[in-house]
Design an enzyme around this catalytic site. Sequence first.
Site, PDB file in Angstrom:
ATOM      1  N   TYR A 163       0.841  -1.201   0.000  1.00 16.62           N
ATOM      2  CA  TYR A 163       0.000   0.000   0.000  1.00 16.62           C
ATOM      3  C   TYR A 163       0.878   1.254   0.000  1.00 16.62           C
ATOM      4  O   TYR A 163       0.628   2.208  -0.725  1.00 16.62           O
ATOM      5  CB  TYR A 163      -0.915  -0.004   1.221  1.00 16.62           C
ATOM      6  CG  TYR A 163      -1.971   1.076   1.161  1.00 16.62           C
ATOM      7  CD1 TYR A 163      -3.234   0.805   0.651  1.00 16.62           C
ATOM      8  CD2 TYR A 163      -1.700   2.371   1.600  1.00 16.62           C
ATOM      9  CE1 TYR A 163      -4.204   1.795   0.576  1.00 16.62           C
ATOM     10  CE2 TYR A 163      -2.659   3.368   1.523  1.00 16.62           C
ATOM     11  CZ  TYR A 163      -3.918   3.075   1.009  1.00 16.62           C
ATOM     12  OH  TYR A 163      -4.873   4.058   0.937  1.00 16.62           O
ATOM     13  N   PHE A 196      -7.203  18.795 -25.486  1.00 21.87           N
ATOM     14  CA  PHE A 196      -7.868  17.502 -25.585  1.00 21.87           C
ATOM     15  C   PHE A 196      -9.235  17.594 -24.898  1.00 21.87           C
ATOM     16  O   PHE A 196      -9.433  18.421 -24.014  1.00 21.87           O
ATOM     17  CB  PHE A 196      -6.988  16.438 -24.934  1.00 21.87           C
ATOM     18  CG  PHE A 196      -7.542  15.055 -25.054  1.00 21.87           C
ATOM     19  CD1 PHE A 196      -7.595  14.422 -26.284  1.00 21.87           C
ATOM     20  CD2 PHE A 196      -8.035  14.378 -23.950  1.00 21.87           C
ATOM     21  CE1 PHE A 196      -8.120  13.151 -26.404  1.00 21.87           C
ATOM     22  CE2 PHE A 196      -8.560  13.101 -24.058  1.00 21.87           C
ATOM     23  CZ  PHE A 196      -8.606  12.486 -25.295  1.00 21.87           C
ATOM     24  N   ASP A 197     -10.183  16.718 -25.276  1.00 21.33           N
ATOM     25  CA  ASP A 197     -11.551  16.890 -24.754  1.00 21.33           C
ATOM     26  C   ASP A 197     -11.655  16.778 -23.227  1.00 21.33           C
ATOM     27  O   ASP A 197     -12.355  17.565 -22.597  1.00 21.33           O
ATOM     28  CB  ASP A 197     -12.571  15.977 -25.471  1.00 21.33           C
ATOM     29  CG  ASP A 197     -12.192  14.511 -25.476  1.00 21.33           C
ATOM     30  OD1 ASP A 197     -11.042  14.192 -25.124  1.00 21.33           O
ATOM     31  OD2 ASP A 197     -13.030  13.668 -25.837  1.00 21.33           O
ATOM     32  N   ASP A 221       0.814  18.373 -21.744  1.00 27.59           N
ATOM     33  CA  ASP A 221      -0.099  17.224 -21.793  1.00 27.59           C
ATOM     34  C   ASP A 221       0.615  16.201 -22.685  1.00 27.59           C
ATOM     35  O   ASP A 221       0.732  16.386 -23.890  1.00 27.59           O
ATOM     36  CB  ASP A 221      -1.442  17.681 -22.370  1.00 27.59           C
ATOM     37  CG  ASP A 221      -2.454  16.547 -22.460  1.00 27.59           C
ATOM     38  OD1 ASP A 221      -2.075  15.392 -22.197  1.00 27.59           O
ATOM     39  OD2 ASP A 221      -3.611  16.812 -22.819  1.00 27.59           O
ATOM     40  N   ALA A 232       0.574  12.767 -23.509  1.00 26.68           N
ATOM     41  CA  ALA A 232       0.134  11.431 -23.917  1.00 26.68           C
ATOM     42  C   ALA A 232       1.024  10.827 -25.007  1.00 26.68           C
ATOM     43  O   ALA A 232       1.369   9.648 -24.958  1.00 26.68           O
ATOM     44  CB  ALA A 232      -1.315  11.472 -24.387  1.00 26.68           C
ATOM     45  N   LYS A 282      -1.236   5.714 -23.874  1.00 24.96           N
ATOM     46  CA  LYS A 282      -0.735   5.951 -25.231  1.00 24.96           C
ATOM     47  C   LYS A 282       0.748   5.594 -25.267  1.00 24.96           C
ATOM     48  O   LYS A 282       1.082   4.415 -25.351  1.00 24.96           O
ATOM     49  CB  LYS A 282      -0.992   7.400 -25.659  1.00 24.96           C
ATOM     50  CG  LYS A 282      -2.426   7.690 -26.029  1.00 24.96           C
ATOM     51  CD  LYS A 282      -3.293   7.963 -24.832  1.00 24.96           C
ATOM     52  CE  LYS A 282      -4.644   8.510 -25.206  1.00 24.96           C
ATOM     53  NZ  LYS A 282      -5.071   9.592 -24.323  1.00 24.96           N
ATOM     54  N   HIS A 305     -20.483  13.129 -26.516  1.00 21.04           N
ATOM     55  CA  HIS A 305     -20.184  12.173 -27.591  1.00 21.04           C
ATOM     56  C   HIS A 305     -20.135  10.725 -27.113  1.00 21.04           C
ATOM     57  O   HIS A 305     -20.384   9.812 -27.881  1.00 21.04           O
ATOM     58  CB  HIS A 305     -18.881  12.552 -28.298  1.00 21.04           C
ATOM     59  CG  HIS A 305     -17.689  12.635 -27.395  1.00 21.04           C
ATOM     60  ND1 HIS A 305     -17.519  13.647 -26.483  1.00 21.04           N
ATOM     61  CD2 HIS A 305     -16.638  11.816 -27.253  1.00 21.04           C
ATOM     62  CE1 HIS A 305     -16.392  13.449 -25.831  1.00 21.04           C
ATOM     63  NE2 HIS A 305     -15.835  12.340 -26.270  1.00 21.04           N
TER      64      HIS A 305
HETATM   65  C1  LIG Z   1      -5.918  10.413 -23.821  1.00 28.08           C
HETATM   66  C2  LIG Z   1      -5.549  11.808 -23.568  1.00 28.08           C
HETATM   67  C3  LIG Z   1      -5.863  12.453 -22.372  1.00 28.08           C
HETATM   68  C4  LIG Z   1      -6.685  11.787 -21.274  1.00 28.08           C
HETATM   69  O1  LIG Z   1      -6.135  10.617 -20.869  1.00 28.08           O
HETATM   70  P1  LIG Z   1      -7.021   9.363 -20.372  1.00 28.08           P
HETATM   71  O2  LIG Z   1      -6.000   8.357 -20.028  1.00 28.08           O
HETATM   72  O3  LIG Z   1      -7.885   8.954 -21.502  1.00 28.08           O
HETATM   73  O4  LIG Z   1      -7.796   9.825 -19.202  1.00 28.08           O
HETATM   74  C5  LIG Z   1      -5.453  13.750 -22.205  1.00 28.08           C
HETATM   75  N1  LIG Z   1      -4.786  14.396 -23.175  1.00 28.08           N
HETATM   76  C6  LIG Z   1      -4.467  13.813 -24.344  1.00 28.08           C
HETATM   77  C7  LIG Z   1      -3.716  14.563 -25.373  1.00 28.08           C
HETATM   78  C8  LIG Z   1      -4.849  12.503 -24.591  1.00 28.08           C
HETATM   79  O5  LIG Z   1      -4.563  11.955 -25.766  1.00 28.08           O
END
Ligand SMILES: *Cc1c(COP(=O)(O)O)cnc(C)c1O
Length: 461
Positions: free
Chosen positions: A72, A124-125, A215, A217, A258, A450
């Site tokens: 933990y 990103f969304d 960000d 990913a 990703k 969506h």
């Molecule tokens: C996928 C993604 C996110 C969010 O990540 P999740 O793992 O889906 O919560 C944020 N920003 C970008 C650019 C992404 O591609």
Amino acid sequence: MDLPFAENYKIKMVEPIYRSTREERENWIDQAHYNLFNLKSDQVFVDLLTDSGTGAMSDRQWAALMTGDESYAGSSSYFHLKEKVKEIFGFDYFLPVHQGRAAENVLFSVLVKAGQLVPGNSHFDTTKGHIEFRKATAVDCTIDEAFDTNGMHPFKGNIDISKLKAVLNEHPKEQVPMIIVTLTCNSSGGQPVSMANLREIRQVADQYQIPVIFDSARFAENAWFIQSREPGYQDRSIREIVSEMYQYADGMTMSSKKDGIVNIGGILAMRSKAWYEQASVYNILFEGFVTYGGMAGRDMNALAVGLDEVTSGVYLENRIRQVHYLGNKLIDMGIPVQKPLGGHAVFVDAKRFLSRVSKEEFVAQTLAIELYLEAGVRGVEVGTLLADRDPQTKENRYPKLEFLRLAIPRRTYTNNHMDVVAAGLKNIFDRRDSIARGFQIVEEAPIMRHFTVKLEPINDQ
Ligand SMILES: *Cc1c(COP(=O)(O)O)cnc(C)c1O
């Protein structure tokens, strides 16, 4: 004869997929209310919905799972991943979280307040969702070239420095908690940001005393584009490029689904001890104790190996080559796609593909449904459905670009699968003039509609 390129791996485990008939698919998509998120995965033959969490782990990653430490507190898997984060990105402070949006939730709980503005390249969304949820506003400062799908600008993810400065000149620094740079920029077509742009963003941020968050990913794919397209970087390794990129950031959020090449997990990392201490409170509240956050010890182990693999050897060449294999096939067929091709997906320009369908009838969604019916291939709409309604006026927001995104999972499909996708699109392209009507909304959620929206076809009577 030169020997052709081939992937530097072989396959040791396979998962069967089912090739359905058109009649079956017509039934299924109707039952799914014409929302591809509502399909069951076994109703899909080639699943290009997302490259998120859908990749294949290596044997080294599976081996690392077995040695995960599930303590933990103070798990060795945590310290192992923390060291890897420091080694690759250079940040001293790290919190594991269950995925990218969790990193956003924790960090924005510290930094973002109602009424503030968060400039960046196309957010990103979920990033935008977490900003708007806090009654703040995401300001898109992407360069105009990103919105011309035919223009060959090599770094369409770049931030327009004059747009950024305009935001910072018009608002006091108390109103701008951070600048967010998305690497690569998903919403504008998986397009990279150049090192020169990152450096300039840093200079502006220093001048106005605003923190910069990456960000992250698809940070490794972004580094690959810098290596292959930006003068001066051809002879630098991916590790060296990543290390320079992150010198220009104060912190990062990352979906490790990703470029972490794992099925779940995320990273929040930063230079500031003060931020870390505040973020730790939210991490414990939302995710879990600071040494596991939202992740199992075994998943942290697999992620540490994934970060190694994504930044070494020819992994990125395998990856980008497959994406470009599909993209170039579509280009040869005359199908309009976002150019130059991005890193993780091919973005089909739906407005130019189905020019008879209006944006009010969700043209990109219409194309996504056509492709599913034609070939059992699931892509995703990146258009008006995703753009959602304006939080103030409640009107639909119509983005400049309407895409069908074909995101390619990492190390998962062969080029034969890509051939099926291309042939399916070609068949639709050949009869595109017969497609004039799209869809209307029957039911939608107030935010991020969506995922759950229900649609019905509009039929001329
Ligand atoms: C996928 C993604 C996110 C969010 O990540 P999740 O793992 O889906 O919560 C944020 N920003 C970008 C650019 C992404 O591609």
